[in-house]
Design an enzyme around this catalytic site. Sequence first.
Site, PDB file in Angstrom:
ATOM      1  N   ASP A 170       1.939   2.954   8.429  1.00  0.00           N
ATOM      2  CA  ASP A 170       0.831   2.119   8.072  1.00  0.00           C
ATOM      3  C   ASP A 170       1.079   0.976   7.202  1.00  0.00           C
ATOM      4  OD1 ASP A 170      -2.400   3.091   7.308  1.00  0.00           O
ATOM      5  OD2 ASP A 170      -1.657   1.228   7.984  1.00  0.00           O
ATOM      6  N   ASN A 206       0.736   7.198   3.075  1.00  0.00           N
ATOM      7  CA  ASN A 206       1.329   6.470   3.825  1.00  0.00           C
ATOM      8  C   ASN A 206       2.814   6.579   3.995  1.00  0.00           C
ATOM      9  OD1 ASN A 206      -0.967   4.996   4.261  1.00  0.00           O
ATOM     10  ND2 ASN A 206      -0.478   3.459   2.895  1.00  0.00           N
ATOM     11  N   THR A 226      -6.094   2.122  -2.408  1.00  0.00           N
ATOM     12  CA  THR A 226      -6.770   2.893  -3.485  1.00  0.00           C
ATOM     13  C   THR A 226      -6.382   2.093  -4.560  1.00  0.00           C
ATOM     14  OG1 THR A 226      -6.763   4.782  -4.938  1.00  0.00           O
ATOM     15  CG2 THR A 226      -4.876   4.419  -3.532  1.00  0.00           C
ATOM     16  N   LYS A 234       1.811   4.507  -0.725  1.00  0.00           N
ATOM     17  CA  LYS A 234       1.176   5.690  -1.571  1.00  0.00           C
ATOM     18  C   LYS A 234       1.528   6.890  -0.712  1.00  0.00           C
ATOM     19  CE  LYS A 234      -3.008   4.693   0.571  1.00  0.00           C
ATOM     20  NZ  LYS A 234      -4.528   4.189   0.738  1.00  0.00           N
ATOM     21  N   ASP A 243       0.832  -1.225   0.113  1.00  0.00           N
ATOM     22  CA  ASP A 243      -0.061   0.227   0.104  1.00  0.00           C
ATOM     23  C   ASP A 243       0.911   1.324  -0.019  1.00  0.00           C
ATOM     24  OD1 ASP A 243      -2.685   1.226   2.253  1.00  0.00           O
ATOM     25  OD2 ASP A 243      -2.354   1.370  -0.165  1.00  0.00           O
TER      26      ASP A 243
HETATM   27  C1  LIG Z   1       0.004  12.322  10.669  1.00  0.00           C
HETATM   28  N1  LIG Z   1       1.380  12.265  11.287  1.00  0.00           N
HETATM   29  N2  LIG Z   1       1.894  13.285  11.394  1.00  0.00           N
HETATM   30  C2  LIG Z   1       3.253  13.076  12.101  1.00  0.00           C
HETATM   31  C3  LIG Z   1       3.115  11.866  12.348  1.00  0.00           C
HETATM   32  N3  LIG Z   1       4.009  10.913  13.065  1.00  0.00           N
HETATM   33  C4  LIG Z   1       3.658   9.599  13.184  1.00  0.00           C
HETATM   34  N4  LIG Z   1       2.405   9.019  12.735  1.00  0.00           N
HETATM   35  C5  LIG Z   1       1.556   9.873  12.096  1.00  0.00           C
HETATM   36  N5  LIG Z   1       0.348   9.302  11.979  1.00  0.00           N
HETATM   37  C6  LIG Z   1       0.263   7.954  11.973  1.00  0.00           C
HETATM   38  C7  LIG Z   1       0.804   7.157  10.819  1.00  0.00           C
HETATM   39  C8  LIG Z   1       0.465   5.768  11.091  1.00  0.00           C
HETATM   40  C9  LIG Z   1       1.532   4.677  11.315  1.00  0.00           C
HETATM   41  N6  LIG Z   1       0.886   3.416  11.701  1.00  0.00           N
HETATM   42  C10 LIG Z   1      -0.386   3.605  11.242  1.00  0.00           C
HETATM   43  N7  LIG Z   1      -1.190   2.159  11.298  1.00  0.00           N
HETATM   44  C11 LIG Z   1      -2.448   2.145  11.112  1.00  0.00           C
HETATM   45  O1  LIG Z   1      -3.103   3.174  10.991  1.00  0.00           O
HETATM   46  N8  LIG Z   1      -2.886   1.012  11.165  1.00  0.00           N
HETATM   47  C12 LIG Z   1      -4.199   0.648  11.057  1.00  0.00           C
HETATM   48  C13 LIG Z   1      -5.299   1.625  11.368  1.00  0.00           C
HETATM   49  C14 LIG Z   1      -6.499   1.146  11.194  1.00  0.00           C
HETATM   50  C15 LIG Z   1      -7.041  -0.282  10.916  1.00  0.00           C
HETATM   51  C16 LIG Z   1      -5.707  -1.266  10.593  1.00  0.00           C
HETATM   52  C17 LIG Z   1      -5.867  -2.619  10.255  1.00  0.00           C
HETATM   53  F1  LIG Z   1      -6.844  -3.131  11.152  1.00  0.00           F
HETATM   54  F2  LIG Z   1      -7.033  -2.506   9.165  1.00  0.00           F
HETATM   55  F3  LIG Z   1      -5.207  -3.150   9.953  1.00  0.00           F
HETATM   56  C18 LIG Z   1      -4.511  -0.731  10.746  1.00  0.00           C
HETATM   57  S1  LIG Z   1      -1.125   5.114  10.847  1.00  0.00           S
HETATM   58  C19 LIG Z   1       1.834  11.243  11.933  1.00  0.00           C
END
Ligand SMILES: Cn1ncc2ncnc(NCCc3cnc(NC(=O)Nc4cccc(C(F)(F)F)c4)s3)c21
Length: 274
Positions: A155, A142, A172, A139, A137
């Site tokens: 992510d 992320n 997407t 993009k 994924d």
């Molecule tokens: C915006 N921003 N600005 C600075 C900054 N510094 C750090 N992080 C940020 N943002 C967060 C970035 C992410 C990293 N890992 C993620 N992981 C995730 O969101 N995993 C996740 C969610 C829902 C459902 C599922 C499932 F269940 F489908 F697997 C998996 S989100 C920042």
Amino acid sequence: GAAVDQKRWTLNDFDIGKPLGRGKFGHVYLAREKRSNHIVALKVLFKNQLKQSQVEHQLRREVEIQSHLRHPNILRLYGYFYDQKRVYLILEYAAKGELYKELQKCKYFSERRAATYVASLARALIYCHGKHVIHRDIKPENLLVGAQGELKIADFGWSVHTFNRRRTMCGTLDYLPPEMVESVEHDANVDIWSLGILCYEFLYGVPPFEAKEHSDTYRRIIQVDLKFPSRPVVSSAAKDLITQQMLVKDSSQRLPLKKLLEHPWIVQNADPSG
Ligand SMILES: Cn1ncc2ncnc(NCCc3cnc(NC(=O)Nc4cccc(C(F)(F)F)c4)s3)c21
């Protein structure tokens, strides 16, 4: 360190700061771990939404995969905890935020900046593939930027271990390679295709197969219907890399990531410090 991983965290361990962004499943906040004063990002996910979307197993896989990944261009997931209604991801804080906002602001990147990002991503993906992990994924949404301007892949919610290559549609459509759009078997070469899409988008500001309707994007991907606008002017070295080596329908013909780092366009344009 190890202590961070094993400790049972609770919300009381953190001072919560400003919101950093909002995703489909919940919001991300700046936070400070009280004992160490360590600044982190805390992603808050609502259990009922995760249950509704039946993605709990994906979240468990993300936490499992991320707990073994350590790379300067991969955003750390230090740990997680949960309470009655929410799951919290304790994440490395990327001080310069989301790359796609930077791309929107300056419309497109210089060849040097694009090549530097592509080389950093290639090194991170080489590392992931070495651990039999494909991200699937890749993009702009992320990709985050650290305090020194370094790129961080985030992510891994859609990543998988390559021994169980799944056929589900994910993310997407714009970044999916033909084999995923046609939902046939896919392997680590999907990330090379997505990197090619990203390289194009860094240079032109839009992904190559963008179209109003999903069906049009789908057809353009399958046909690799690639066009280069006359503006901005981009070197033929960059265009060759994208067309000849990355956005190639036959996934076995795509340039291996290690060879990508030796491509003239990368060697001449990427800042070695990443
Ligand atoms: C915006 N921003 N600005 C600075 C900054 N510094 C750090 N992080 C940020 N943002 C967060 C970035 C992410 C990293 N890992 C993620 N992981 C995730 O969101 N995993 C996740 C969610 C829902 C459902 C599922 C499932 F269940 F489908 F697997 C998996 S989100 C920042």
